[in-house]
Motif scaffolding. Structure first.
Motif, mmCIF file in Angstrom:
data_model
loop_
_atom_site.group_PDB
_atom_site.id
_atom_site.type_symbol
_atom_site.label_atom_id
_atom_site.label_comp_id
_atom_site.label_asym_id
_atom_site.label_seq_id
_atom_site.Cartn_x
_atom_site.Cartn_y
_atom_site.Cartn_z
ATOM 1 N N ARG A 171 0.843 -1.514 -0.257
ATOM 2 C CA ARG A 171 -0.218 0.110 0.028
ATOM 3 C C ARG A 171 1.221 1.364 -0.153
ATOM 4 N NH1 ARG A 171 -2.177 -3.495 3.512
ATOM 5 N NH2 ARG A 171 -1.334 -2.095 5.508
ATOM 6 N N GLY A 172 2.237 0.843 -0.284
ATOM 7 C CA GLY A 172 2.849 2.060 -0.028
ATOM 8 C C GLY A 172 3.044 2.671 -1.410
ATOM 9 N N VAL A 173 4.256 3.794 -1.187
ATOM 10 C CA VAL A 173 4.190 4.335 -2.844
ATOM 11 C C VAL A 173 6.063 4.513 -3.025
ATOM 12 C CG1 VAL A 173 2.247 6.360 -2.175
ATOM 13 C CG2 VAL A 173 4.583 7.138 -1.203
ATOM 14 N N CYS A 174 6.110 5.000 -4.370
ATOM 15 C CA CYS A 174 7.401 5.926 -4.846
ATOM 16 C C CYS A 174 7.814 6.749 -4.647
ATOM 17 C CB CYS A 174 7.638 4.813 -6.225
ATOM 18 S SG CYS A 174 9.260 5.114 -6.427
ATOM 19 N N ASN A 175 7.634 7.912 -3.717
ATOM 20 C CA ASN A 175 8.010 9.216 -2.926
ATOM 21 C C ASN A 175 9.313 9.746 -3.125
ATOM 22 O OD1 ASN A 175 7.230 12.404 -3.228
ATOM 23 N ND2 ASN A 175 6.296 11.580 -1.252
ATOM 24 N N GLY A 176 10.348 9.833 -3.940
ATOM 25 C CA GLY A 176 11.475 9.212 -3.772
ATOM 26 C C GLY A 176 12.402 11.150 -4.389
ATOM 27 N N GLY A 177 10.795 11.867 -4.745
ATOM 28 C CA GLY A 177 12.179 13.112 -4.787
ATOM 29 C C GLY A 177 12.537 12.752 -6.792
ATOM 30 N N THR A 178 12.540 13.934 -7.382
ATOM 31 C CA THR A 178 13.207 14.259 -8.984
ATOM 32 C C THR A 178 14.244 13.004 -9.133
ATOM 33 O OG1 THR A 178 12.994 16.571 -8.325
ATOM 34 C CG2 THR A 178 14.459 16.112 -10.499
ATOM 35 N N ASN A 179 14.359 12.861 -9.864
ATOM 36 C CA ASN A 179 14.545 11.684 -10.904
ATOM 37 C C ASN A 179 15.024 9.889 -9.615
ATOM 38 O OD1 ASN A 179 15.499 13.490 -12.795
ATOM 39 N ND2 ASN A 179 17.068 14.773 -12.244
ATOM 40 N N PHE A 180 13.616 10.101 -9.366
ATOM 41 C CA PHE A 180 14.324 9.073 -8.407
ATOM 42 C C PHE A 180 12.891 7.947 -9.109
ATOM 43 C CE2 PHE A 180 13.629 6.356 -4.688
ATOM 44 C CZ PHE A 180 14.828 6.468 -4.126
ATOM 45 N N THR A 181 13.697 6.610 -8.933
ATOM 46 C CA THR A 181 12.603 5.398 -9.152
ATOM 47 C C THR A 181 13.000 4.706 -8.705
ATOM 48 O OG1 THR A 181 13.239 6.906 -11.991
ATOM 49 C CG2 THR A 181 11.761 4.634 -11.714
ATOM 50 N N CYS A 182 11.593 3.791 -8.670
ATOM 51 C CA CYS A 182 11.482 2.601 -8.194
ATOM 52 C C CYS A 182 11.265 1.708 -9.224
ATOM 53 C CB CYS A 182 10.670 2.190 -7.409
ATOM 54 S SG CYS A 182 10.283 3.593 -5.620
ATOM 55 N N ASN A 183 11.221 0.155 -8.791
ATOM 56 C CA ASN A 183 10.998 -1.259 -10.219
ATOM 57 C C ASN A 183 10.679 -1.652 -9.036
ATOM 58 O OD1 ASN A 183 13.208 -1.957 -7.587
ATOM 59 N ND2 ASN A 183 15.123 -1.570 -9.717
ATOM 60 N N LYS A 184 10.332 -2.752 -9.269
ATOM 61 C CA LYS A 184 9.859 -4.318 -8.868
ATOM 62 C C LYS A 184 10.852 -4.777 -7.550
ATOM 63 C CE LYS A 184 9.327 -6.136 -13.117
ATOM 64 N NZ LYS A 184 8.757 -6.975 -13.957
ATOM 65 N N LYS A 185 12.285 -3.752 -7.676
ATOM 66 C CA LYS A 185 13.223 -4.260 -6.304
ATOM 67 C C LYS A 185 12.454 -3.694 -5.231
ATOM 68 C CE LYS A 185 16.015 -6.817 -3.647
ATOM 69 N NZ LYS A 185 16.140 -8.352 -3.265
ATOM 70 N N LEU A 186 13.093 -2.680 -5.327
ATOM 71 C CA LEU A 186 12.637 -1.084 -4.718
ATOM 72 C C LEU A 186 11.283 -1.177 -4.966
ATOM 73 C CD1 LEU A 186 13.739 0.884 -2.186
ATOM 74 C CD2 LEU A 186 15.100 1.775 -4.936
ATOM 75 N N ILE A 187 10.425 -1.287 -4.018
ATOM 76 C CA ILE A 187 8.816 -0.985 -4.793
ATOM 77 C C ILE A 187 8.856 0.422 -4.056
ATOM 78 C CG2 ILE A 187 8.630 -3.261 -4.776
ATOM 79 C CD1 ILE A 187 7.448 -3.324 -2.319
ATOM 80 N N GLY A 188 9.356 0.723 -2.441
ATOM 81 C CA GLY A 188 8.833 1.629 -2.396
ATOM 82 C C GLY A 188 9.841 2.895 -1.654
ATOM 83 N N ALA A 189 9.588 4.139 -1.844
ATOM 84 C CA ALA A 189 10.428 5.130 -1.302
ATOM 85 C C ALA A 189 9.890 6.366 -0.662
ATOM 86 C CB ALA A 189 11.793 5.840 -1.734
ATOM 87 N N ARG A 190 10.060 7.382 0.499
ATOM 88 C CA ARG A 190 9.585 8.031 1.010
ATOM 89 C C ARG A 190 10.884 8.772 1.818
ATOM 90 N NH1 ARG A 190 3.905 8.288 2.303
ATOM 91 N NH2 ARG A 190 3.079 5.953 1.990
ATOM 92 N N PHE A 191 10.605 10.548 2.136
ATOM 93 C CA PHE A 191 11.762 11.428 2.615
ATOM 94 C C PHE A 191 10.951 12.021 3.737
ATOM 95 C CE2 PHE A 191 10.288 13.235 -1.528
ATOM 96 C CZ PHE A 191 10.563 14.250 -0.792
ATOM 97 N N TYR A 192 11.507 12.803 4.951
ATOM 98 C CA TYR A 192 11.269 13.538 5.934
ATOM 99 C C TYR A 192 12.245 14.267 6.048
ATOM 100 C CZ TYR A 192 8.428 9.557 6.173
ATOM 101 O OH TYR A 192 7.821 7.840 6.096
ATOM 102 N N SER A 193 11.791 15.392 6.411
ATOM 103 C CA SER A 193 13.265 16.829 6.306
ATOM 104 C C SER A 193 13.888 16.588 5.544
ATOM 105 C CB SER A 193 13.541 16.578 7.867
ATOM 106 O OG SER A 193 12.739 16.720 8.917
ATOM 107 N N SER A 194 13.715 16.492 3.735
ATOM 108 C CA SER A 194 14.376 16.438 3.006
ATOM 109 C C SER A 194 13.940 16.567 1.948
ATOM 110 C CB SER A 194 14.982 15.574 2.890
ATOM 111 O OG SER A 194 16.704 14.237 2.094
ATOM 112 N N ASP A 195 14.214 16.703 0.982
ATOM 113 C CA ASP A 195 13.569 16.757 -0.514
ATOM 114 C C ASP A 195 13.879 15.267 -1.410
ATOM 115 O OD1 ASP A 195 16.793 16.935 -1.321
ATOM 116 O OD2 ASP A 195 15.877 19.017 -1.921
ATOM 117 N N THR A 196 14.527 14.700 -0.984
ATOM 118 C CA THR A 196 14.721 13.618 -1.845
ATOM 119 C C THR A 196 15.366 12.159 -0.830
ATOM 120 O OG1 THR A 196 16.426 12.565 -3.570
ATOM 121 C CG2 THR A 196 17.348 14.212 -1.937
#
Length: 734
Positions: A171-196
């Protein structure tokens, strides 16, 4: 002083020094405080109640902050997906007002925590053939959440070749910032107090690939430690939560737990911590992992890197799996060859090659500048080496801090004494070797014996380490400073000289002149042992998807390799149950399942109020009056895989442990108890045999330990065996 009082005193005294989350207005200074409010309200449905909960948080803030204060500016974040609470900028007076609110379980300053910083999987028995043969749909359905400094998504360790679709439960998201891409291995990304979510430190990429990196052949650090890099669960998916940008804010750590639990991870690994343990309801990692446990998610946490004295373990909660660091059977050495033909092996990850057979060797005090005395020169203190006298030469320094001065002064290489950690090779920025004191004195004697001392420092190489596993000197030790009846660490795993993926945007070392960029690096720390245990936990969960966090934890603890207490003066306080053994953990025979009621009983028994615990679990039926205090009775019925109690020094003692095991081995089986002890105490088990007729059947027993006089500690173990399985629990009385 009560641990909770002491913890808050520490917060108040040090918050300004350790916390960057400070704002100052015209009248006062405000810090970020975490306002923790326990579990989500009953009947909570995220889609409908999320906004309502945030409105409630804003209303609570509005009641304590001045009317002219912007709530948007004051409220840092709301925790509303997996548990209840918020973080906000508050004055000391405002946080005291909020602390009295009936919905608040605890309130504490958001500290800044820090990262606790291939052959290792082969060493613990999880070789490539075993992993490949165990690859199933369930193993690729496991998601490991990594709370760290982010991730480098382009690393080959995170390629998704051969991976099927993302698990439907995700139920997650790939919110890694600009020029950040997930795939079927790295399926989710989030950041806090940062921009990527991109990793510029290297730590998060290293821990993520250690836990679940894909296969990468011929990985190495400039040819050192070359082999196939992989994680313990290479078929598992990864979700990266970037909570560190330099330091790691507790407000962000709790936000990441809130998200990771709701996103649907199966295991969480977190290799962050402070220098001191705090009470579990004032600690973001303890709080987040409690709610993860409630949702069936095991959190694996590094024990800490301050193990030079007892009671330094920083991961203390019973629902966490706390991991110490130990060595593997591959060591990394940098040899020194002296002009007299003698060869000495030192510690360093040194990728530099000297072009020649031997070079002038000088002592720091003999090539110092005129502004430095002999002591400063011998230490190679800052600005103490004369560049014209060290150019093209190898410098001997009485301190490992001399490496930077030798580098800055233009020396060809350096030989130094170790610092606080003599048993670990760290990456160095030049030709260097770190020698133990006796070998260092041999080099010094050689310099004094000749007018033309020469030497060469060789590029590092791998060697067989037959002593492994041995707990690293830096690995934080017990006893548990907060809950004395819980043995910590729980287990040890490889954490010394670990090769894993690294961020090419991160500095290879802390030395300013070191401009190298690498895709794989060698790091040491309990930060490295935690993802090893997380990968092992994912491996066990893939074999048993329906097992609870406590069952997985028990399986790993009771099947661990027993370590040699003669090599570890702190015995179980160094290594817990022993060294992790993932293969046997998939078939442990018996497991100790820790229930929600067990945790409630423990919290009641160590002094928490019923009101606080009701808020913690959102359960108004909780009544602490029926539970006695553990420490006052020495009767422990908390169903934990290890048995620990603290007693009065120099007096006769008696301790009783009641435990229940669940049969997960053979349906029809009988287990017999055996006790192994290293002291004159008397240990009995009742009953001495447990007979099972079916799977998942439960049987209970009582262990009693008695002695005439406690001098230091009783170090023993109970082993249940049916002739096939060995189910071992450490027994510690201290």
């Amino acid at each position: 002083m009560d641990p909770r009082t002491e913890a808050m005193a520490t917060f108040e005294n040090n918050s300004k020094a350790v916390n960057s989350d400070v704002i100052t207005d015209s009248t006062c200074m405000k810090l970020v405080y975490v306002v923790y409010m326990g579990a989500l309200p009953e009947g909570y449905h995220s889609l409908y109640h999320s906004n309502k909960l945030q409105e409630h948080h804003a209303k609570m803030l509005q009641d304590v902050v001045p009317r002219d204060t912007s709530l948007t500016k004051a409220l840092v974040t709301s925790y509303k997906r997996s548990f209840n609470g918020f973080a906000a900028y508050l004055t000391n007076q405002e946080q005291q007002k909020l602390a009295s609110h009936e919905d608040v379980v605890s309130i504490f300053p958001s500290r800044t925590l820090w990262p606790q910083t291939t052959r290792s999987w082969d060493f613990i028995g999880l070789n490539e053939n075993v992993i490949r043969n165990s690859n199933t749909d369930s193993s690729s359905n496991i998601v490991i959440g990594v709370l760290d400094s982010g991730i480098w998504p382009e690393s080959e360790s995170f390629n998704d070749q051969g991976f099927g679709p993302v698990p439907q439960k995700w139920r997650g998201v790939c919110n890694g910032g600009t020029n950040f891409t997930c795939n079927k291995k790295l399926i989710g990304a989030r950041f806090y107090s940062s921009d990527t979510a991109r990793d510029t430190i290297g730590h998060g990429t290293h821990t993520a690939s250690t836990a679940a990196g894909n296969y990468v052949k011929d990985a190495s650090f400039y040819g050192i430690a070359q082999g196939t890099a992989r994680g313990g669960a290479p078929s598992a998916r990864i979700a990266a939560y970037k909570v560190c940008q330099g330091g790691c804010r507790e407000a962000d750590i709790l936000a990441a737990f809130d998200d990771a639990i709701a996103d649907g991870v199966d295991v969480i690994t977190i290799s962050l911590g402070s220098s001191v343990a705090v009470d579990v309801i004032y600690d973001s990692i303890s709080i987040g992992s409690l709610h993860a446990m409630e949702k069936g998610i095991l959190t694996v946490h590094s024990a800490g890197n301050n193990g030079f004295s007892p009671g330094t373990v920083i991961s203390v909660a019973p629902w966490l799996m706390t991991v110490g660091a130990s060595s593997i059977d591959r060591g990394i050495v940098a040899k020194v060859v002296l002009g007299n033909g003698k060869t000495i092996s030192g510690k360093a990850v040194n990728s530099f090659k000297m072009k020649g057979t031997e070079f002038p060797l000088v002592y720091g005090k003999d090539v110092r500048t005129g502004d430095c005395d002999e002591l400063a020169g011998s230490l190679c203190s800052t600005d103490c080496l004369n560049s014209s006298l060290v150019s093209g030469k190898i410098v001997l320094c009485d301190s490992n801090s001399g490496i930077e001065e030798a580098l800055n002064a233009g020396a060809l290489g350096t030989i130094v004494k170790p610092g606080q950690v003599p048993d670990v090779s760290f990456v160095v920025p030049m030709s260097a070797s770190v020698l133990i004191a006796s070998d260092f004195e041999l080099v010094k004697s050689y310099i004094n014996s000749t007018e033309e001392a020469k030497a060469i420092v060789s590029t590092s190489e791998s060697m067989k380490n037959s002593d492994a596993p041995v707990v690293a000197s830096f690995s934080s030790k017990g006893p548990n400073p907060i809950i004395s009846s819980i043995l910590k660490p729980d287990i040890t795993a490889p954490g010394v000289e670990i090769l894993a993926a690294y961020s090419p945007a991160a500095p290879v070392t802390d030395y300013l002149k070191d401009k190298r960029s690498v895709e794989y690096s060698v790091l040491s720390g309990t930060s490295m042992s935690s993802p090893h245990a997380a990968g092992a936990a994912a491996y066990v969960k893939s074999a048993h998807p329906d097992w609870s966090p406590s069952a997985i934890k028990s399986a790993l603890m009771t099947t661990a390799w027993r370590m040699d207490p003669t090599r570890h003066k702190d015995a179980e306080f160094s290594y817990g149950s022993g060294h992790i053994n993932p293969i046997n953990a998939t078939n442990p025979g018996l497991v100790y399942e820790t229930s929600r009621e067990d945790y409630i009983k423990l919290l009641c028994s160590i002094g928490y109020s019923a009101e606080s615990i009701r808020q913690l679990f959102k359960d108004n039926s909780i009544d602490c009056s029926k539970f006695k205090k553990v420490d006052s009775t020495n009767k422990d019925d908390f169903n934990y895989p290890s048995m620990t109690v603290k007693v009065a020094e120099g007096a006769p003692f008696s301790a009783t442990f009641s435990r229940t095991v669940t049969n997960v081995g053979l349906a029809n089986s009988t287990y017999t108890a055996a006790v192994d002890k290293s002291s004159d105490c008397n240990i009995t088990v009742d009953p001495q045999t447990l007979s099972f007729k079916q799977l998942n059947e439960k049987q209970s027993f009582v262990v009693t330990v008695k002695g005439d006089r406690m001098k230091s500690m009783v170090s023993a173990s109970l082993v249940w065996s049916d002739g096939i399985h060995l189910v071992r629990s450490p027994i510690v009385v201290y």
